[in-house]
Motif scaffolding. Structure first.
Motif, PDB file in Angstrom:
ATOM      1  N   ILE A  65      51.863  39.047  33.736  1.00 55.84           N
ATOM      2  CA  ILE A  65      52.649  39.054  34.980  1.00 55.84           C
ATOM      3  C   ILE A  65      52.401  37.746  35.732  1.00 55.84           C
ATOM      4  O   ILE A  65      53.258  37.278  36.479  1.00 55.84           O
ATOM      5  CB  ILE A  65      52.329  40.291  35.844  1.00 55.84           C
ATOM      6  CG1 ILE A  65      53.409  40.484  36.911  1.00 55.84           C
ATOM      7  CG2 ILE A  65      50.950  40.189  36.476  1.00 55.84           C
ATOM      8  CD1 ILE A  65      53.367  41.833  37.590  1.00 55.84           C
ATOM      9  N   HIS A  66      51.225  37.157  35.500  1.00 61.82           N
ATOM     10  CA  HIS A  66      50.924  35.810  35.980  1.00 61.82           C
ATOM     11  C   HIS A  66      50.904  34.884  34.761  1.00 61.82           C
ATOM     12  O   HIS A  66      50.106  35.085  33.848  1.00 61.82           O
ATOM     13  CB  HIS A  66      49.573  35.784  36.704  1.00 61.82           C
ATOM     14  CG  HIS A  66      49.568  36.605  37.958  1.00 61.82           C
ATOM     15  ND1 HIS A  66      48.530  37.431  38.307  1.00 61.82           N
ATOM     16  CD2 HIS A  66      50.517  36.718  38.926  1.00 61.82           C
ATOM     17  CE1 HIS A  66      48.832  38.019  39.465  1.00 61.82           C
ATOM     18  NE2 HIS A  66      50.031  37.613  39.852  1.00 61.82           N
ATOM     19  N   GLY A  67      51.792  33.871  34.780  1.00 62.88           N
ATOM     20  CA  GLY A  67      51.981  33.070  33.569  1.00 62.88           C
ATOM     21  C   GLY A  67      50.846  32.133  33.236  1.00 62.88           C
ATOM     22  O   GLY A  67      50.789  31.597  32.122  1.00 62.88           O
ATOM     23  N   ASP A  68      49.930  31.944  34.170  1.00 64.04           N
ATOM     24  CA  ASP A  68      48.780  31.071  33.906  1.00 64.04           C
ATOM     25  C   ASP A  68      47.564  31.874  33.465  1.00 64.04           C
ATOM     26  O   ASP A  68      46.427  31.444  33.660  1.00 64.04           O
ATOM     27  CB  ASP A  68      48.467  30.217  35.144  1.00 64.04           C
ATOM     28  CG  ASP A  68      48.186  31.061  36.387  1.00 64.04           C
ATOM     29  OD1 ASP A  68      48.432  32.285  36.350  1.00 64.04           O
ATOM     30  OD2 ASP A  68      47.704  30.496  37.391  1.00 64.04           O
ATOM     31  N   GLU A  69      47.843  33.043  32.851  1.00 64.95           N
ATOM     32  CA  GLU A  69      46.757  33.903  32.377  1.00 64.95           C
ATOM     33  C   GLU A  69      46.999  34.253  30.902  1.00 64.95           C
ATOM     34  O   GLU A  69      47.195  35.416  30.536  1.00 64.95           O
ATOM     35  CB  GLU A  69      46.683  35.152  33.275  1.00 64.95           C
ATOM     36  CG  GLU A  69      46.433  34.768  34.742  1.00 64.95           C
ATOM     37  CD  GLU A  69      46.477  35.935  35.732  1.00 64.95           C
ATOM     38  OE1 GLU A  69      46.648  37.095  35.304  1.00 64.95           O
ATOM     39  OE2 GLU A  69      46.340  35.664  36.941  1.00 64.95           O
ATOM     40  N   PRO A  70      47.029  33.223  30.032  1.00 69.70           N
ATOM     41  CA  PRO A  70      47.526  33.411  28.659  1.00 69.70           C
ATOM     42  C   PRO A  70      46.626  34.241  27.752  1.00 69.70           C
ATOM     43  O   PRO A  70      47.095  34.734  26.726  1.00 69.70           O
ATOM     44  CB  PRO A  70      47.657  31.977  28.140  1.00 69.70           C
ATOM     45  CG  PRO A  70      46.624  31.209  28.908  1.00 69.70           C
ATOM     46  CD  PRO A  70      46.637  31.823  30.288  1.00 69.70           C
ATOM     47  N   ARG A 107      52.533  28.951  35.054  1.00 66.61           N
ATOM     48  CA  ARG A 107      52.547  29.163  36.505  1.00 66.61           C
ATOM     49  C   ARG A 107      52.315  30.632  36.829  1.00 66.61           C
ATOM     50  O   ARG A 107      52.802  31.520  36.131  1.00 66.61           O
ATOM     51  CB  ARG A 107      53.907  28.743  37.075  1.00 66.61           C
ATOM     52  CG  ARG A 107      54.183  27.248  36.937  1.00 66.61           C
ATOM     53  CD  ARG A 107      53.648  26.465  38.113  1.00 66.61           C
ATOM     54  NE  ARG A 107      54.417  26.820  39.299  1.00 66.61           N
ATOM     55  CZ  ARG A 107      55.588  26.228  39.631  1.00 66.61           C
ATOM     56  NH1 ARG A 107      56.093  25.284  38.882  1.00 66.61           N
ATOM     57  NH2 ARG A 107      56.217  26.610  40.721  1.00 66.61           N
ATOM     58  N   ARG A 108      51.585  30.852  37.905  1.00 59.72           N
ATOM     59  CA  ARG A 108      51.332  32.236  38.352  1.00 59.72           C
ATOM     60  C   ARG A 108      52.643  32.929  38.745  1.00 59.72           C
ATOM     61  O   ARG A 108      52.877  34.088  38.389  1.00 59.72           O
ATOM     62  CB  ARG A 108      50.390  32.191  39.562  1.00 59.72           C
ATOM     63  CG  ARG A 108      50.098  33.551  40.173  1.00 59.72           C
ATOM     64  CD  ARG A 108      49.144  33.399  41.378  1.00 59.72           C
ATOM     65  NE  ARG A 108      48.890  34.674  42.024  1.00 59.72           N
ATOM     66  CZ  ARG A 108      47.919  35.515  41.676  1.00 59.72           C
ATOM     67  NH1 ARG A 108      47.119  35.231  40.667  1.00 59.72           N
ATOM     68  NH2 ARG A 108      47.735  36.657  42.312  1.00 59.72           N
ATOM     69  N   ASP A 109      53.499  32.193  39.466  1.00 57.59           N
ATOM     70  CA  ASP A 109      54.713  32.786  40.025  1.00 57.59           C
ATOM     71  C   ASP A 109      55.847  32.807  39.010  1.00 57.59           C
ATOM     72  O   ASP A 109      55.735  32.260  37.919  1.00 57.59           O
ATOM     73  CB  ASP A 109      55.147  31.985  41.248  1.00 57.59           C
ATOM     74  CG  ASP A 109      54.141  32.096  42.389  1.00 57.59           C
ATOM     75  OD1 ASP A 109      53.267  32.973  42.330  1.00 57.59           O
ATOM     76  OD2 ASP A 109      54.250  31.283  43.326  1.00 57.59           O
ATOM     77  N   LEU A 146      46.313  43.633  32.436  1.00 61.89           N
ATOM     78  CA  LEU A 146      45.430  42.536  32.040  1.00 61.89           C
ATOM     79  C   LEU A 146      45.700  41.290  32.892  1.00 61.89           C
ATOM     80  O   LEU A 146      46.856  40.870  33.045  1.00 61.89           O
ATOM     81  CB  LEU A 146      45.638  42.206  30.554  1.00 61.89           C
ATOM     82  CG  LEU A 146      44.855  43.046  29.548  1.00 61.89           C
ATOM     83  CD1 LEU A 146      45.001  44.530  29.778  1.00 61.89           C
ATOM     84  CD2 LEU A 146      45.235  42.661  28.129  1.00 61.89           C
ATOM     85  N   HIS A 147      44.614  40.718  33.393  1.00 60.06           N
ATOM     86  CA  HIS A 147      44.698  39.534  34.264  1.00 60.06           C
ATOM     87  C   HIS A 147      43.568  38.564  33.958  1.00 60.06           C
ATOM     88  O   HIS A 147      42.621  38.888  33.244  1.00 60.06           O
ATOM     89  CB  HIS A 147      44.592  39.957  35.736  1.00 60.06           C
ATOM     90  CG  HIS A 147      45.834  40.571  36.272  1.00 60.06           C
ATOM     91  ND1 HIS A 147      46.736  39.887  37.025  1.00 60.06           N
ATOM     92  CD2 HIS A 147      46.333  41.830  36.133  1.00 60.06           C
ATOM     93  CE1 HIS A 147      47.748  40.684  37.353  1.00 60.06           C
ATOM     94  NE2 HIS A 147      47.532  41.872  36.821  1.00 60.06           N
ATOM     95  N   GLU A 148      43.715  37.357  34.590  1.00 58.60           N
ATOM     96  CA  GLU A 148      42.633  36.373  34.566  1.00 58.60           C
ATOM     97  C   GLU A 148      42.505  35.776  35.960  1.00 58.60           C
ATOM     98  O   GLU A 148      43.428  35.866  36.772  1.00 58.60           O
ATOM     99  CB  GLU A 148      42.934  35.266  33.564  1.00 58.60           C
ATOM    100  CG  GLU A 148      43.213  35.789  32.168  1.00 58.60           C
ATOM    101  CD  GLU A 148      42.906  34.763  31.109  1.00 58.60           C
ATOM    102  OE1 GLU A 148      41.708  34.632  30.778  1.00 58.60           O
ATOM    103  OE2 GLU A 148      43.837  34.096  30.634  1.00 58.60           O
ATOM    104  N   ASP A 149      41.369  35.122  36.219  1.00 61.18           N
ATOM    105  CA  ASP A 149      41.093  34.630  37.568  1.00 61.18           C
ATOM    106  C   ASP A 149      40.333  33.307  37.478  1.00 61.18           C
ATOM    107  O   ASP A 149      39.282  33.243  36.846  1.00 61.18           O
ATOM    108  CB  ASP A 149      40.263  35.691  38.310  1.00 61.18           C
ATOM    109  CG  ASP A 149      39.944  35.289  39.739  1.00 61.18           C
ATOM    110  OD1 ASP A 149      40.194  34.131  40.125  1.00 61.18           O
ATOM    111  OD2 ASP A 149      39.408  36.145  40.467  1.00 61.18           O
TER     112      ASP A 149
HETATM  113 ZN   LIG Z   1      46.708  37.844  37.468  1.00 67.52          ZN
END
Ligand SMILES: [Zn+2]
Length: 258
Positions: A65-70, A107-109, A146-149
């Motif tokens: 959902i956030h594109g910078d979290e591959p 990109r996140r957005d 699933l996410h990254e930070d």
């Molecule tokens: Zn995220």
């Protein structure tokens, strides 16, 4: 000079490559691969058990959902291809990449500058409205987002406060073979204990709803948001997510069959 380890996921931002691999995986693993929306020139898909059976737990996964979290999109695919699907003990629904434009552009957005994970209250956002429509009235026994930070100092988890037993500590233990656990006592302004942020979700606690809220309000009693640290090696991040997914499914099956 030491040998530099090759990166195993050099095309992690190539959406076409991701979808081609998903089509193959879905065909082999007993999943239907279903288009449900298009956004900014990209088609969005979900994968779902071709022949769901009553009495098996429904598992939900989503990524990207956030594109910078591959590592999230790679891990979903990796788990599906490595877990021995089709398996006769679960039904599965997976959203392999909720923000393809973001993935391609790192990109996140989305292309309109929206953080899609703050739009689930708003039916005017086409991707999230289509996502909610695809979920329909399905109920899940477990949902993992699933996410990254980038700020993370290790892996951590948001877990909704619902029926016991809770799973987050066991998932972190599984991930800790690959990644450190975030030691901070406060993460994103919320109190955290050994990487676990367990919280009661109410409709008015945030005006802009993330995906996990919709999941918890309408589709599951157990919604967990898994976060890996963006600055760890992508192989470790993928391995950490895969380990958490696998452990979560195992634990959920143990709850069903004591
Ligand atoms: Zn995220």
């Amino acid at each position: 000079m030491g040998r530099i380890r090759p990166i195993l996921h050099p095309r992690a931002h190539d959406y076409g490559f991701l979808i081609r691999r998903w089509r193959t995986a879905a065909r082999k693993r007993g999943l239907r691969f279903v288009p449900y929306a298009s956004a900014s020139g990209y088609e969005l898909f979900y994968a779902i058990t071709r022949r769901p059976a009553a009495g098996r737990p429904w598992i939900y996964l989503s990524a990207g959902i956030h594109g910078d979290e591959p590592a999230t999109t790679e891990a979903c695919l990796e788990w599906v291809t490595s877990t021995g699907l089709p398996r006769d003990d679960i039904n599965l629904m997976v959203f392999p990449c909720l923000n393809p434009w973001g993935l391609v552009n790192n990109r996140r957005d989305d292309a309109e500058g929206r953080d899609l994970n703050r739009t689930y209250h708003d039916d005017a956002v086409p991707q999230t409205a289509a996502h909610k429509a695809a979920l329909g009235k399905l109920r899940f026994d477990l949902a993992l987002a699933l996410h990254e930070d980038y700020d993370a100092r290790g892996v951590y988890i948001y877990e909704t406060r619902g029926p016991a037993p809770y799973l987050a500590e066991e998932l972190l233990s599984a991930a800790s073979r690959h990644l450190p656990i975030d030691p901070r006592r406060s993460i994103e302004g919320r109190s955290s204990r050994a990487g676990v942020i367990r919280r009661t979700i109410t409709r008015d606690m945030m005006p802009e709803h993330p995906e996990a809220f919709v999941l918890f309000f309408h589709h599951t009693e157990r919604a967990l948001t898994l976060e890996t640290p963006s600055e760890a090696h992508i192989d470790a991040r993928v391995a950490g997510h895969v380990a958490m997914i696998e452990r979560a499914v195992q634990l959920r099956l143990e709850i069903s069959c004591p």
